[in-house]
Write an enzyme that holds these catalytic residues in place. Structure first.
Site, PDB file in Angstrom:
ATOM      1  N   LYS A 167       2.029  -2.941   7.434  1.00 53.39           N
ATOM      2  CA  LYS A 167       2.487  -3.227   5.685  1.00 53.39           C
ATOM      3  C   LYS A 167       4.086  -2.977   5.063  1.00 53.39           C
ATOM      4  O   LYS A 167       4.880  -3.815   4.571  1.00 53.39           O
ATOM      5  CB  LYS A 167       1.730  -3.180   5.378  1.00 53.39           C
ATOM      6  CG  LYS A 167      -0.354  -2.832   4.905  1.00 53.39           C
ATOM      7  CD  LYS A 167      -0.174  -4.331   4.546  1.00 53.39           C
ATOM      8  CE  LYS A 167      -0.243  -4.135   3.326  1.00 53.39           C
ATOM      9  NZ  LYS A 167      -0.521  -5.830   2.639  1.00 53.39           N
ATOM     10  N   TYR A 192      -0.941  -0.348  11.183  1.00 57.54           N
ATOM     11  CA  TYR A 192      -1.870  -1.627  10.521  1.00 57.54           C
ATOM     12  C   TYR A 192      -0.822  -0.599   8.723  1.00 57.54           C
ATOM     13  O   TYR A 192       0.411  -1.366   8.381  1.00 57.54           O
ATOM     14  CB  TYR A 192      -2.912  -1.130   9.523  1.00 57.54           C
ATOM     15  CG  TYR A 192      -3.268  -0.926   7.478  1.00 57.54           C
ATOM     16  CD1 TYR A 192      -3.374  -2.268   7.192  1.00 57.54           C
ATOM     17  CD2 TYR A 192      -2.655  -0.064   6.980  1.00 57.54           C
ATOM     18  CE1 TYR A 192      -3.635  -2.511   6.270  1.00 57.54           C
ATOM     19  CE2 TYR A 192      -3.207  -0.092   5.310  1.00 57.54           C
ATOM     20  CZ  TYR A 192      -3.476  -1.778   5.044  1.00 57.54           C
ATOM     21  OH  TYR A 192      -2.974  -1.789   3.538  1.00 57.54           O
ATOM     22  N   THR A 235       0.796  -1.491   0.072  1.00 53.74           N
ATOM     23  CA  THR A 235       0.103   0.080   0.014  1.00 53.74           C
ATOM     24  C   THR A 235       1.064   0.971  -0.770  1.00 53.74           C
ATOM     25  O   THR A 235       2.077   1.219   0.557  1.00 53.74           O
ATOM     26  CB  THR A 235      -1.461  -0.158   1.316  1.00 53.74           C
ATOM     27  OG1 THR A 235      -1.346   1.085   1.215  1.00 53.74           O
ATOM     28  CG2 THR A 235       0.064  -0.534   2.437  1.00 53.74           C
ATOM     29  N   ASP A 236      -0.003   2.631  -0.448  1.00 53.73           N
ATOM     30  CA  ASP A 236       1.122   3.758  -0.409  1.00 53.73           C
ATOM     31  C   ASP A 236       0.614   4.543   0.740  1.00 53.73           C
ATOM     32  O   ASP A 236       1.683   4.871   1.036  1.00 53.73           O
ATOM     33  CB  ASP A 236       0.763   4.675  -1.268  1.00 53.73           C
ATOM     34  CG  ASP A 236      -1.266   5.130  -0.985  1.00 53.73           C
ATOM     35  OD1 ASP A 236      -1.899   4.340  -0.230  1.00 53.73           O
ATOM     36  OD2 ASP A 236      -1.408   5.525  -1.552  1.00 53.73           O
TER      37      ASP A 236
HETATM   38  P1  NAD Z   1      -9.708  -7.301   2.622  1.00 58.64           P
HETATM   39  O1  NAD Z   1      -9.515  -6.792   4.735  1.00 58.64           O
HETATM   40  O2  NAD Z   1     -11.194  -6.733   2.243  1.00 58.64           O
HETATM   41  O3  NAD Z   1      -9.398  -8.807   2.746  1.00 58.64           O
HETATM   42  C1  NAD Z   1      -8.538  -9.573   3.591  1.00 58.64           C
HETATM   43  C2  NAD Z   1      -8.880 -10.704   3.412  1.00 58.64           C
HETATM   44  O4  NAD Z   1      -7.578 -11.692   4.068  1.00 58.64           O
HETATM   45  C3  NAD Z   1      -9.939 -11.320   3.435  1.00 58.64           C
HETATM   46  O5  NAD Z   1     -10.999 -12.263   2.912  1.00 58.64           O
HETATM   47  C4  NAD Z   1      -9.643 -12.644   4.693  1.00 58.64           C
HETATM   48  O6  NAD Z   1     -10.727 -13.485   5.300  1.00 58.64           O
HETATM   49  C5  NAD Z   1      -7.877 -12.438   4.555  1.00 58.64           C
HETATM   50  N1  NAD Z   1      -7.226 -12.599   5.551  1.00 58.64           N
HETATM   51  C6  NAD Z   1      -6.418 -12.198   6.167  1.00 58.64           C
HETATM   52  N2  NAD Z   1      -6.387 -12.614   7.087  1.00 58.64           N
HETATM   53  C7  NAD Z   1      -5.871 -13.991   7.238  1.00 58.64           C
HETATM   54  C8  NAD Z   1      -5.203 -15.102   7.254  1.00 58.64           C
HETATM   55  N3  NAD Z   1      -4.614 -14.919   8.338  1.00 58.64           N
HETATM   56  N4  NAD Z   1      -5.069 -15.895   6.220  1.00 58.64           N
HETATM   57  C9  NAD Z   1      -5.476 -15.985   5.766  1.00 58.64           C
HETATM   58  N5  NAD Z   1      -6.465 -14.864   5.112  1.00 58.64           N
HETATM   59  C10 NAD Z   1      -6.970 -13.981   6.149  1.00 58.64           C
HETATM   60  O7  NAD Z   1      -8.566  -6.347   2.078  1.00 58.64           O
HETATM   61  P2  NAD Z   1      -8.331  -5.487   0.662  1.00 58.64           P
HETATM   62  O8  NAD Z   1      -9.234  -4.527   0.919  1.00 58.64           O
HETATM   63  O9  NAD Z   1      -8.907  -6.730   0.132  1.00 58.64           O
HETATM   64  O10 NAD Z   1      -6.886  -5.673   0.484  1.00 58.64           O
HETATM   65  C11 NAD Z   1      -6.498  -6.607   0.156  1.00 58.64           C
HETATM   66  C12 NAD Z   1      -4.619  -6.175   0.184  1.00 58.64           C
HETATM   67  O11 NAD Z   1      -4.438  -4.783  -0.592  1.00 58.64           O
HETATM   68  C13 NAD Z   1      -4.496  -6.161   1.349  1.00 58.64           C
HETATM   69  O12 NAD Z   1      -2.667  -6.750   2.003  1.00 58.64           O
HETATM   70  C14 NAD Z   1      -3.663  -4.273   1.953  1.00 58.64           C
HETATM   71  O13 NAD Z   1      -3.165  -4.435   2.662  1.00 58.64           O
HETATM   72  C15 NAD Z   1      -3.790  -4.166   0.152  1.00 58.64           C
HETATM   73  N6  NAD Z   1      -4.397  -3.161  -0.382  1.00 58.64           N
HETATM   74  C16 NAD Z   1      -5.453  -2.216  -0.144  1.00 58.64           C
HETATM   75  C17 NAD Z   1      -6.173  -1.089  -0.508  1.00 58.64           C
HETATM   76  C18 NAD Z   1      -6.995  -0.922  -0.127  1.00 58.64           C
HETATM   77  O14 NAD Z   1      -7.539   0.212  -0.756  1.00 58.64           O
HETATM   78  N7  NAD Z   1      -8.060  -1.175  -0.136  1.00 58.64           N
HETATM   79  C19 NAD Z   1      -5.212  -0.204  -1.435  1.00 58.64           C
HETATM   80  C20 NAD Z   1      -3.719  -0.747  -1.174  1.00 58.64           C
HETATM   81  C21 NAD Z   1      -3.414  -2.280  -0.774  1.00 58.64           C
END
Ligand code: NAD
Ligand code: TYD
Length: 342
Positions: A157, A153, A125-126
């Site tokens: 990351k 958080y 993430t940024d």
């Molecule tokens: P989310 O919270 O919607 O989904 C996370 C998923 O991971 C869920 O399905 C959860 O069940 C699973 N999970 C959590 N802990 C786990 C574990 N210990 N073992 C296996 N599965 C597990 O998150 P998201 O928004 O889809 O983000 C996905 C990734 O992208 C993350 O790593 C986040 O840091 C990164 N990210 C998100 C954004 C954003 O805007 N949402 C932006 C940049 C990066």
């Protein structure tokens, strides 16, 4: 190829599963997900019908589960979406974030070392870059920007990113990292800004804006993020970090007003509530590296993306109503019940 997608039952992960099944029907997708509160098997209903897709419930921190999956599937690529992803929850329970986001990443990297891998891709993430001042619109995050985190958080990351790069340098694991700005689109859990505002507006409930609503986020339609990850994990250079973002900066207030306009609801629903502690002011990505090296550009502008997103929530009421009817209500009461007005 066999591709393990961890966290594929979450927001971006399930969008990525659909992207891959459509774009690369020759590949097999194995989703490993613990199904925490944020994971939703319903989001994978359509994928379950495909013979190229397998779902495995399991924790990325559980070495035995992870190793068994590697032995069964001999993955060519592992792409790690699994994480605790909500800043506000990390303020409540930092330890959970360190466990999943850092130790989970380590477990996956150890398996890659042990069994061999074509590519380990970390979805980052940024937010690892901290924030930018509001009065310097000329500044953007580049891949050279110092890591400077604000929340448990983002710190977790950043820790994971450091570990990924360390495993590349020390153990020669072939890795890559993408650092993306805020995503929005279908299957977004309704605790995050945009789906929270859409679902509240649809229910004629108050829209809680933190502080004065002037914090800025750089919004990217989720499918554009999926396309960027797909390119980097297949063609990006090993050991490299790529920033992903589409120059779509908006204040939170602008975003909320866009939602209200799309739904034809009054701005009087907006209420300003107590600010988030440590609230990052502005995120803004410079995506020139991924553009010049891999030709990536976002396909969906903010207005079009918001129209599509609002339409999706209107057409998938049962998806979000089921979430709102469950444990999420307790979370909402806990986080917002005593928050008061700003
Ligand atoms: P989310 O919270 O919607 O989904 C996370 C998923 O991971 C869920 O399905 C959860 O069940 C699973 N999970 C959590 N802990 C786990 C574990 N210990 N073992 C296996 N599965 C597990 O998150 P998201 O928004 O889809 O983000 C996905 C990734 O992208 C993350 O790593 C986040 O840091 C990164 N990210 C998100 C954004 C954003 O805007 N949402 C932006 C940049 C990066
Ligand atoms: P969020 O969707 O939690 O993503 P992040 O904190 O990872 O950027 O929040 C986006 C912005 O919206 C952030 O500045 C906090 C703000 N926000 C609100 O004003 N009200 C809310 O109820 C939520 C969830 C977020």
């Amino acid at each position: 190829m066999n591709i393990i997608v961890t966290g594929g039952a979450g927001f971006i992960g399930c969008n990525f599963v659909y992207y891959e099944l459509e774009k690369h029907p020759e590949d097999r997708i194995i989703c490993l997900d613990k199904l925490t509160y944020a994971g939703n098997l319903k989001s994978l209903d359509e994928a379950m019908k495909s013979p190229s897709f397998r779902f495995v419930r399991g924790d990325i921190c559980d070495r035995e589960t992870v190793e068994k999956l590697f032995e069964e599937e001999h993955p060519d690529i592992v792409v790690n979406f699994a994480a605790e992803s909500h800043v506000d929850r990390s303020v409540e329970d930092p330890g959970l974030f360190l466990r999943t986001n850092i130790l989970g990443t380590q477990t996956l990297l150890d398996a890659c070392r042990k069994y061999g891998i074509g590519r380990y891709h970390q979805v980052s993430t940024d937010e690892v870059y901290g924030d930018l001042p509001l009065d310097r619109p000329d500044l953007f995050f580049t891949e050279q920007t110092n890591i400077h985190t604000s929340s448990p958080y983002s710190a977790s990351k950043a820790g994971a990113d450091m570990l990924v790069l360390a495993y590349h340098r020390t153990f020669h694991v072939p890795v890559s990292i993408t650092r993306c700005s805020n995503n929005y689109g279908p299957y977004h859990f309704p605790e995050k800004l945009i789906p929270l505002m859409i679902t509240h507006a649809l229910n004629d409930e108050k829209l809680p804006v933190y502080g004065n609503g002037e914090n800025v986020r750089d919004w990217l339609y989720v499918e554009d993020h999926c396309a960027a990850i797909d390119l980097v994990m297949r063609r990006g250079r090993e050991g490299e970090v790529y920033n992903v973002g589409g120059h779509n900066e908006r204040t939170n207030l602008q975003v909320v007003k866009t939602v209200l306009k799309e739904l034809n609801k009054p701005e009087s629903l907006i209420t300003f509530v107590k600010d988030r502690p440590g609230h990052d002011r502005r995120y803004a990505i410079d995506p020139s590296k991924i553009h010049s090296e891999l030709g990536w550009l976002p396909a969906t502008g903010f207005d079009e993306g918001m129209r599509r997103t609002v339409k999706w929530y209107l057409e998938h009421e049962s998806w979000w109503k089921d979430i709102l009817a469950g444990d999420y209500q307790d979370y909402y009461e806990h986080m917002y019940g005593n928050r008061g007005q700003a």
